[in-house]
Design an enzyme around this catalytic site. Structure first.
Site, PDB file in Angstrom:
ATOM      1  N   HIS A  73       0.865  17.542 -76.127  1.00 45.63           N
ATOM      2  CA  HIS A  73       1.622  17.272 -74.903  1.00 45.63           C
ATOM      3  C   HIS A  73       2.400  15.967 -75.104  1.00 45.63           C
ATOM      4  O   HIS A  73       1.804  14.885 -75.087  1.00 45.63           O
ATOM      5  CB  HIS A  73       0.638  17.154 -73.734  1.00 45.63           C
ATOM      6  CG  HIS A  73       1.243  16.873 -72.405  1.00 45.63           C
ATOM      7  ND1 HIS A  73       1.064  17.714 -71.321  1.00 45.63           N
ATOM      8  CD2 HIS A  73       2.011  15.854 -71.948  1.00 45.63           C
ATOM      9  CE1 HIS A  73       1.687  17.213 -70.266  1.00 45.63           C
ATOM     10  NE2 HIS A  73       2.268  16.071 -70.636  1.00 45.63           N
ATOM     11  N   ASN A  81       8.643  15.254 -69.711  1.00 42.34           N
ATOM     12  CA  ASN A  81       8.027  15.945 -70.837  1.00 42.34           C
ATOM     13  C   ASN A  81       9.092  16.469 -71.795  1.00 42.34           C
ATOM     14  O   ASN A  81      10.271  16.535 -71.463  1.00 42.34           O
ATOM     15  CB  ASN A  81       7.209  17.135 -70.327  1.00 42.34           C
ATOM     16  CG  ASN A  81       6.066  16.722 -69.439  1.00 42.34           C
ATOM     17  OD1 ASN A  81       6.267  16.286 -68.315  1.00 42.34           O
ATOM     18  ND2 ASN A  81       4.856  16.855 -69.919  1.00 42.34           N
ATOM     19  N   CYS A 132       4.794  10.300 -64.734  1.00 41.37           N
ATOM     20  CA  CYS A 132       3.447  10.119 -64.189  1.00 41.37           C
ATOM     21  C   CYS A 132       3.474   9.003 -63.159  1.00 41.37           C
ATOM     22  O   CYS A 132       3.938   7.894 -63.456  1.00 41.37           O
ATOM     23  CB  CYS A 132       2.454   9.781 -65.305  1.00 41.37           C
ATOM     24  SG  CYS A 132       0.779   9.461 -64.690  1.00 41.37           S
TER      25      CYS A 132
END
Length: 301
Positions: free
Chosen positions: A208, A250, A241
């Site tokens: 990730h 992302n 975040c």
């Protein structure tokens, strides 16, 4: 030189959850549902739908119950994030069968995020994971700040591996290992994921990466070389975040799919349909879509 690469990669789409959670203006629930439907139509078969967190702290996820009620299907692994006992109890009120839990390697990050140290979180989650497995749930363990922390700096590789081991021993089916603030470089990606593949050969391992410093594709390429064949990505490169200052979105699903397909690695994702899904949510976002594939597609380049 011949590089060893997987023949097929599974993309876990995190846009509806990780991608949208940082948006300040509330996105209409119907738009979220249409976004999710468009992503599924594009061929994405694993997805984080939403999260059962306190609307006080993450208002964007306040419609989680309605999203889950209307967006489950038999063809997709529909994952719901639940960070604590209250969240898990809300999951039990739905028909969802896949749950994501998370802990940060960094104590400081963990305390700012869920007001617990890393070990305090694990003490609680060990019991919860056992309970979930007894009930037949798929359990995804998200390991935040696996490389760097916005407060503590570089994380030790052994600390990340140790936390992953605790999750594996607790019974987690998948480890989603995150470069939360996008500071990792390819050599670090290669080092950590080669170690995880070696130590946990029977566990699904997912990489990730956030694209804060435009290293996400390079880090994915490094992880591919050690056999990682699962990647979290977010349509449109959405994300961030709330508890990681400076973290960008992302890795963009469309950029990753384009790279992989050009390399001859199968993803089963239709790029044209993926762009249409992004078009659904784009007018409601606080920032423009900056992913290369999407931008060039819009410009007809």
């Amino acid at each position: 030189m011949t590089l060893q690469m997987p023949e097929k990669v599974t993309i876990i789409e995190v846009g509806p959850r990780d991608g949208l959670q940082n948006e300040k203006a509330f996105i209409p629930t119907k738009i979220k549902k249409d976004f999710i439907k468009g992503l599924k139509d594009a061929g994405l078969t694993e997805m984080e739908l939403t999260s059962f967190v306190s609307p006080k702290w993450v208002p964007q996820m306040g419609d989680a119950a309605e999203i889950v009620a209307d967006c489950l299907d038999d063809h997709t692994r529909n994952i719901v994030l639940a960070p604590n006992r209250k969240g898990i109890d809300r999951v039990y009120m739905t028909d969802c069968s896949a749950v994501a839990v998370f802990v940060g390697v960094s104590n400081t990050f963990n305390q700012k995020n869920i007001n617990k140290t890393t070990q305090e979180s694990m003490n609680e989650l060990t019991t919860i994971i056992s309970e979930l497995k007894e009930k037949g749930f798929f359990v995804r363990a998200c390991i935040s700040t696996a490389f760097y922390c916005p407060y503590e700096g570089k994380m030790e590789l052994e600390d990340t591996v140790s936390l992953c081991r605790q999750f594996v021993e607790a019974g987690a089916d998948e480890l989603s290992v995150a470069d939360t603030i996008g500071m990792a470089v390819p050599l670090e990606s290669y080092a950590l994921f080669s170690r995880l593949k070696k130590d946990f050969p029977s566990t699904l391992i997912t990489a990730h990466f956030h694209d804060t410093r435009k290293m996400a594709l390079a880090n994915i390429f490094a992880a591919l070389q050690v056999g990682i064949n699962r990647f979290d990505t977010s349509a449109g490169g959405l994300g961030g975040c709330p508890f990681a200052p400076g973290a960008a979105g992302n890795a963009a699903t469309e950029d990753v799919v384009y790279m992989l397909e050009r390399m001859g690695i199968e993803t089963s994702v239709n790029l044209e349909k993926l762009v249409k899904a992004i078009d659904v949510v784009q007018p409601y976002l606080s920032r423009s879509i900056e992913s290369t594939y999407y931008r060039l597609h819009i410009q007809k380049v």
